[in-house]
Design a protein around this motif. Sequence first.
Motif, short mmCIF file in Angstrom:
data_model
loop_
_atom_site.label_atom_id
_atom_site.label_comp_id
_atom_site.label_asym_id
_atom_site.label_seq_id
_atom_site.Cartn_x
_atom_site.Cartn_y
_atom_site.Cartn_z
N LEU A 34 0.84 -1.19 0.00
CA LEU A 34 0.00 0.00 0.00
C LEU A 34 0.88 1.24 0.00
CD1 LEU A 34 -2.86 -0.91 2.51
CD2 LEU A 34 -3.03 -0.69 0.03
N SER A 35 0.48 2.25 -0.75
CA SER A 35 1.24 3.50 -0.77
C SER A 35 1.17 4.18 0.59
CB SER A 35 0.68 4.43 -1.85
OG SER A 35 -0.68 4.72 -1.60
N ASP A 36 2.17 5.06 0.85
CA ASP A 36 2.26 5.79 2.13
C ASP A 36 2.34 4.83 3.31
OD1 ASP A 36 2.07 8.16 0.70
OD2 ASP A 36 -0.12 8.21 0.88
N GLU A 37 2.98 3.71 3.14
CA GLU A 37 3.07 2.71 4.20
C GLU A 37 4.51 2.25 4.30
OE1 GLU A 37 2.33 1.31 7.19
OE2 GLU A 37 0.31 1.38 6.33
N VAL B 288 -5.40 -1.02 6.02
CA VAL B 288 -5.66 0.27 5.36
C VAL B 288 -5.80 1.36 6.42
CG1 VAL B 288 -7.23 1.55 3.85
CG2 VAL B 288 -6.80 -0.88 3.44
N ASP C 36 -5.89 4.98 5.17
CA ASP C 36 -6.54 6.12 4.52
C ASP C 36 -7.02 5.69 3.15
OD1 ASP C 36 -7.47 8.50 3.60
OD2 ASP C 36 -5.61 9.62 3.88
N SER D 174 -6.70 8.21 0.02
CA SER D 174 -5.43 8.59 -0.60
C SER D 174 -4.53 7.40 -0.92
CB SER D 174 -4.67 9.56 0.30
OG SER D 174 -4.31 8.93 1.52
N GLN D 175 -4.73 6.27 -0.25
CA GLN D 175 -3.85 5.14 -0.47
C GLN D 175 -4.23 4.37 -1.74
OE1 GLN D 175 -4.04 3.31 3.64
NE2 GLN D 175 -1.83 3.21 3.34
#
Length: 538
Positions: free
Chosen positions: A289-292, A318, A320, A323-324
């Motif tokens: 997942l992005s931003d992780e 999860v 967000d 945005s993710q």
Amino acid sequence: MGFISSILGFFGFGTGIGVGFVIGYYLFIYFQPTDVKDPEIRPLVEQDTTVLEHMFPEIPLWVKNPDFDRIDWLNKFLEYMWPYLDKAICKTAKEIAKPIIAENTAKYKIDSVEFETLTLGCLPPTLQGMKVYITDEKELIMEPSLKWAGNPNVTIIIKAFGLKATAQVIDLQVFAIPRITLKPLVPSFPCFAKILVSLMEKPHVDFGLKLLGADVMSIPGLYRFVQETIKKQVANMYLWPKTLEVPIMDLSKAMKKPVGILEVNVVRALRLKKKDLLGKSDPYVTLKLSDENLPGKKTSVKRSNLNPEWNEEFKLVVKDPESQALQFSVYDWEQVGKHEKMGMNIVPLKDLTPDETKTLTLELLKNLDPNDPQNDKSRGQIVLELRYKPFKEGDASNDISEDENEIEKAPEDTPAGGGLLVAIIHEAQDLEGKHHTNPYVRILFRGEEKKTKCIKKSRDPRWDEEFQFMCEDPPTNDKMHVEVLSRPPSIGIHSKEVLGYVIISLGDVVTNKRINEKYHLIDSKNGRIQVELQWRTS
């Protein structure tokens, strides 16, 4: 006769002065002692208070109090950074003062209060020493001894009842010992969400005040009254345990907590391109997942197959969904050398309907640049089944709490009797390798392996990384193996080293829901590691 007497008297006076100088000079030369004694040297502890005051007009705290550390380097830093800190502090001061001014203008029926000039001058404060407190919580506490005799220029224009008055503060002196707390510490730059400032004792504040161009502090009795009033008001507002809170970042964004689970089933890939010279390809898929910052998931490797089928399921936490995005890449496994990327793509979570399974057949791209002509080239397809399951509306996992001791609940689909085991690797101390010390941590639990990032050349590394394990049943009788290793430099002959390990029984975690302790590492001389464990149930 009188004339002759005057002349003789004048010559006698002149002769007497000359003889006196000659005699005095020879007495000074011949009676001056020729032996020079060495100065008397005595330890400082044997000197009395008067002698010490002459020797050290101002004794810094790090000399008198061993709890305070010497921080000359920080004073040098302030000296170079002061022109920039001046602007940043003044900007923050205006933002803090704005609501206070708005409240008091309405209270005292003042039309407006504005800053005409606001600068702290060219003389930075001096820190005489600093005391630092170490706690097991996510915070950093500092108590600097601050002394500032500056040349600020603060000019305020006050408009009321149709009149305009100008007040100017000059020649400010501040002596204080504030307590500065950076909390909570978060894994997003600048690594803390807010600053809390308290005063440990009443400060000494001295300044000059010009009103309409006249120095009002010269009025008899007014100076002492203003001094006492300021000390009292500042103490009432910020004397510990009262605090001034300065927000740095949005806590809800800095400390995002789980709001749901993304279930991913990697079904198959179609028409992949041949990468091996003597065979087909050995594909596998990575998911993240992005931003992780957590490690990604990886499927098994399918040997010599351009249309592999996996049907492997994964669960991602999860934080967000707006945005993710799910990021996935297909790689060709190589026994020697770097694995070659065959293609990639992303799926924004906001495109998924909660609690509905969606089957997607996606084209593999070279990169995420929509203008790259290489993305028009066919690289194959991948079939995924995705299902986003948000937590219930009243689930405690949805709440953003500042209480670090509060334990969240596990996801809704947690198996009956099971839960989510969370391991947070905070830091280690006094690590030492034989050939290198580039530490990282490896966690082994029920056949799963997790790793932290590697920190180069550090004996006291700090990771603050979180790892999650979904459990079908409580790990009452299980143990977690936490191992600290050192990765060798890219150029060198030495292999990786084990810096120590600890085996943690998880029965206490299940019983108490949370433990946060420092463990002495086995096979390490002085090494210690701080591990926080949480057991979350639905």
